[in-house]
Design an enzyme around this catalytic site. Structure first.
Site, PDB file in Angstrom:
ATOM      1  N   ARG A 336      13.479 -11.678   8.107  1.00  0.00           N
ATOM      2  CA  ARG A 336      11.814 -12.148   8.501  1.00  0.00           C
ATOM      3  C   ARG A 336      12.043 -13.922   7.580  1.00  0.00           C
ATOM      4  O   ARG A 336      12.252 -13.732   6.748  1.00  0.00           O
ATOM      5  CB  ARG A 336      10.618 -12.030   7.717  1.00  0.00           C
ATOM      6  CG  ARG A 336      10.711 -10.276   8.284  1.00  0.00           C
ATOM      7  CD  ARG A 336       9.477  -9.853   7.630  1.00  0.00           C
ATOM      8  NE  ARG A 336       8.792  -8.920   7.803  1.00  0.00           N
ATOM      9  CZ  ARG A 336       8.488  -7.775   7.717  1.00  0.00           C
ATOM     10  NH1 ARG A 336       6.702  -7.914   6.906  1.00  0.00           N
ATOM     11  NH2 ARG A 336       8.269  -6.407   7.885  1.00  0.00           N
ATOM     12  N   GLN A 354      12.828  -1.901   3.876  1.00  0.00           N
ATOM     13  CA  GLN A 354      12.123  -1.432   3.751  1.00  0.00           C
ATOM     14  C   GLN A 354      12.505   0.177   3.627  1.00  0.00           C
ATOM     15  O   GLN A 354      13.297   0.651   4.206  1.00  0.00           O
ATOM     16  CB  GLN A 354      10.740  -1.939   4.956  1.00  0.00           C
ATOM     17  CG  GLN A 354      10.651  -2.649   5.173  1.00  0.00           C
ATOM     18  CD  GLN A 354       9.018  -2.924   6.457  1.00  0.00           C
ATOM     19  OE1 GLN A 354       9.820  -2.251   7.604  1.00  0.00           O
ATOM     20  NE2 GLN A 354       8.264  -3.253   6.145  1.00  0.00           N
ATOM     21  N   LYS A 438      -5.586   0.612   7.918  1.00  0.00           N
ATOM     22  CA  LYS A 438      -4.359   0.926   7.466  1.00  0.00           C
ATOM     23  C   LYS A 438      -5.307   1.324   6.046  1.00  0.00           C
ATOM     24  O   LYS A 438      -6.420   0.927   5.539  1.00  0.00           O
ATOM     25  CB  LYS A 438      -4.021  -0.057   7.393  1.00  0.00           C
ATOM     26  CG  LYS A 438      -4.416  -0.800   7.230  1.00  0.00           C
ATOM     27  CD  LYS A 438      -3.487  -2.127   7.043  1.00  0.00           C
ATOM     28  CE  LYS A 438      -4.091  -3.463   6.188  1.00  0.00           C
ATOM     29  NZ  LYS A 438      -3.131  -5.199   5.949  1.00  0.00           N
TER      30      LYS A 438
END
Ligand code: ZN
Ligand code: ZN
Length: 623
Positions: A336, A354, A438
């Site tokens: 990123r 991740q 979430k």
């Protein structure tokens, strides 16, 4: 469940309330600005001075450079303003009157803010950065000015009534900062400071800052030779052999737990066609943070997330309801684009791994799947020594996709799982992603700093966009539910957090070198060598210090390298087949037969025990 105060709740700001501290700190920023004006005169131009997480800052534009040495002088001037209990005088004036006043005073930045307010792009008192992202507020007819001595600021307030209400403050550092965060605008001088309601609280905070410096993972990473960064790859970490040991131990633990929990593991490509990112929606929402490349003239992107890869695997063959849930884990490397200015060791990088997983399940399995994840999160955080964990549930935002029914079902599954576990959680109404409610996890380290790591999201968009199906018991196609989840978040960042949390004193199971055998003279090198071989045979990571240094020097060296066990061998030990064990945290443990130490150390590793508290002690017994 924690919920916010209702509209009729009377807020009483006590010194200790969370709302009062930012007001105190922002008020101190005014006092600092007033002091700067007194010292540097009328040609100081003022930017903005908000309260921030641990204190406040104010941005100044002035010809002289403010050095760290000047802070004491500014503090002394501030102390005078506090001692005089200078009031904060509020004035409500029309926008043009405020603009006239600021223009006359040469306060260009304030004039610019007033123009933005007049244009409706900024509400009075909005933080400047990010203000554009909000919908334009109503044009206000008037603004408020606050006067402290001869310093007048454009500000919405609130403030303390007078400067005498500031019991304890401290200026910390000076740094350059672009006006409105824009590199094409002037560079201002930003002074950071903090304020507290008591001298004691301030002193504790300053001690924490010192402790944080001591624990800085960049420094410890260098001292322990764990990793490095190079100009040839800004934001891309180079993991050294010792760092790889820690990382691989973390991953072995992670893999073991996931196997137990019924996960399978996949690996998907780092580079995938640009068309895929259009389909997934990342192109629309995430393009700015992505890297692109070409292969054989076609457009490709470097993955910023692992989801589309996982979806392609799911789509690779038809699925029956009998196969679900599929728990597809991926330790996926993502890239990123972070701005150069925000890169920070392992905590903010451009490439990271991740600990991702995508779960495809029947809608009615959703709650149980979330429960399973919560259970995993719990075990993982506990093992690393994080007991103070905060959980937040974010619900449907105003702009969202999907039907009411989908949102109710998904949010209900998250809420139901939290409640089934009897967990306390905070609800962030309307703060979910546009495609997903979430659960977020925040862990607190031993300095009291909070880190967002884990997340569980029920995705309402991807199954539609990728037309995911399974064949039900009724022999027709249905849409599966999909969960994205990460527990550590970024493995690299989590390692950075761990280094600071442990101050480099890793638990035995993670320590790059677990024991150092230290012969008191070279006559015992042979015995030291055979003891080390026995320890290695039991799977322990051991080094022998067979230099000709004195044993005191060897102990110091091993201690600096934060090796948990120092095993000293001399005459007595060689004759009896023992080791004199020195625990870095607990001190001398006396002589122990070699076999007994091996058994004990192997068990400490197997149980992934945390080190004795002494090694991690900071300010009190927080860790
Ligand atoms: Zn103010
Ligand atoms: Zn995902």
């Amino acid at each position: 469940m924690l919920s916010g105060p209702g509209p009729h709740t009377l807020a009483i700001l006590t010194d200790k309330s969370d709302e009062a501290l930012p007001i105190l700190r922002h008020s101190t920023a005014h006092v600092m600005a007033a002091a700067v004006r007194r010292i540097y005169g009328e040609n100081v131009k003022f930017g903005i001075g908000p309260s921030i997480e641990d204190g406040f800052y104010y941005d100044f534009d002035l010809p002289q450079r403010i050095a760290d040495e000047d802070l004491a002088r500014i503090e002394a001037e501030m102390a005078g303003i506090v001692a005089a209990a200078e009031p904060f005088v509020r004035e409500e004036v029309s926008l043009p009157a405020a603009a006239h006043l600021m223009r006359a005073a040469g306060q260009d930045y304030k004039v610019e803010l007033l123009e933005a307010i007049a244009a409706g792009g900024l509400a009075p008192g909005d933080p400047v950065e990010g203000a554009q992202a909000k919908p334009a507020p109503e044009k206000p007819a008037s603004v408020t000015l606050y006067r402290t001595g001869d310093f007048v600021d454009l500000c919405r307030g609130p403030h303390v009534p007078h400067a005498g209400k500031i019991p304890a403050f401290k200026l910390l550092t000076v740094a350059g900062s672009y006006w409105r965060g824009d590199p094409t605008r002037p560079m201002l001088q930003r002074i950071y400071g903090t304020a507290f309601f008591s001298r004691k609280a301030l002193d504790e905070h300053l001690k924490r800052i010192e402790e944080a410096k001591r624990r800085d993972h960049r420094r410890i990473g260098k001292d322990l030779d764990l990793f490095s960064f190079h100009d040839e790859g800004p934001g891309f970490v180079f993991m050294h052999p010792a760092g790889m040991i820690v990382l691989n131990e973390m991953l072995d633990f992670w893999r073991g737990l996931h196997r137990e929990a019924g996960y399978v593991e996949v690996r998907t490509p780092v580079i995938l066609s640009e068309a895929l990112w259009h389909r997934s929606g990342h192109w629309d929402h995430y393009r700015e943070a992505m890297y692109f490349t070409k292969i054989d003239e076609a457009d490709y992107a470097v993955k910023p997330m692992n989801c589309p890869g996982g979806l392609l695997i799911y789509l690779n063959k038809p699925h029956s309801y009998r196969e679900l849930p599929i728990r597809m884990g991926e330790l996926g490397m993502v890239h990123r684009h972070e701005l150069a200015g925000v890169l920070h060791g392992l905590l903010r990088v451009r490439q990271f791994t991740q600990d991702d997983a995508h779960i495809f399940c029947l809608p009615e399995q959703l709650q149980d799947e979330v429960l399973g994840i919560i259970h995993l999160v719990d075990r993982i955080y506990r093992t690393f020594g994080f007991e103070d964990v905060r959980v937040e549930l974010s619900t449907r935002p105003k702009h969202s996709i999907g039907t009411d029914e989908m949102w109710e079902h998904a949010t209900g599954a998250l809420r139901g799982a939290l409640e089934a576990r009897g967990m306390t959680y905070k609800v962030n109404e309307g703060e979910g992603a546009f495609y997903a409610p979430k659960i977020d996890y925040h862990i607190r380290d031993c300095l009291g700093r909070s880190w967002q790591c884990g997340t569980i999201q029920v995705d309402l968009a991807m199954p539609e966009r990728f037309d995911l199906t399974y064949v039900g018991a009724d022999n027709t196609e249905h849409r599966p539910a999909m969960i994205h989840r990460a527990i550590l978040g970024s493995i690299e960042r989590f390692l950075g957090i761990l280094i600071e949390h442990y101050a480099g004193d890793f638990p035995l199971w993670l320590a790059p070198v677990q024991a150092a055998v230290l012969p008191v003279s070279d006559r015992f090198n042979a015995y030291a060598g055979s003891a080390a071989a026995a320890l290695r045979g039991a799977g322990l990571r051991v080094e022998v210090d067979d230099t000709s240094d004195k044993v005191g020097a060897k102990i110091r060296r091993a201690s600096l390298r934060k090796i948990p066990y120092m095993l000293i061998v001399g005459d007595k030990e060689a004759a009896a087949g023992t080791l004199s064990v020195r625990d870095k945290a607990a001190g001398d443990l006396g002589a122990e037969p070699l076999e007994a130490f091996i058994r004990r150390a192997a068990q400490e590793v197997r149980e992934r025990r945390l080190r004795p508290k002494a090694a991690q002690k900071v300010l009190s017994d927080e860790c």
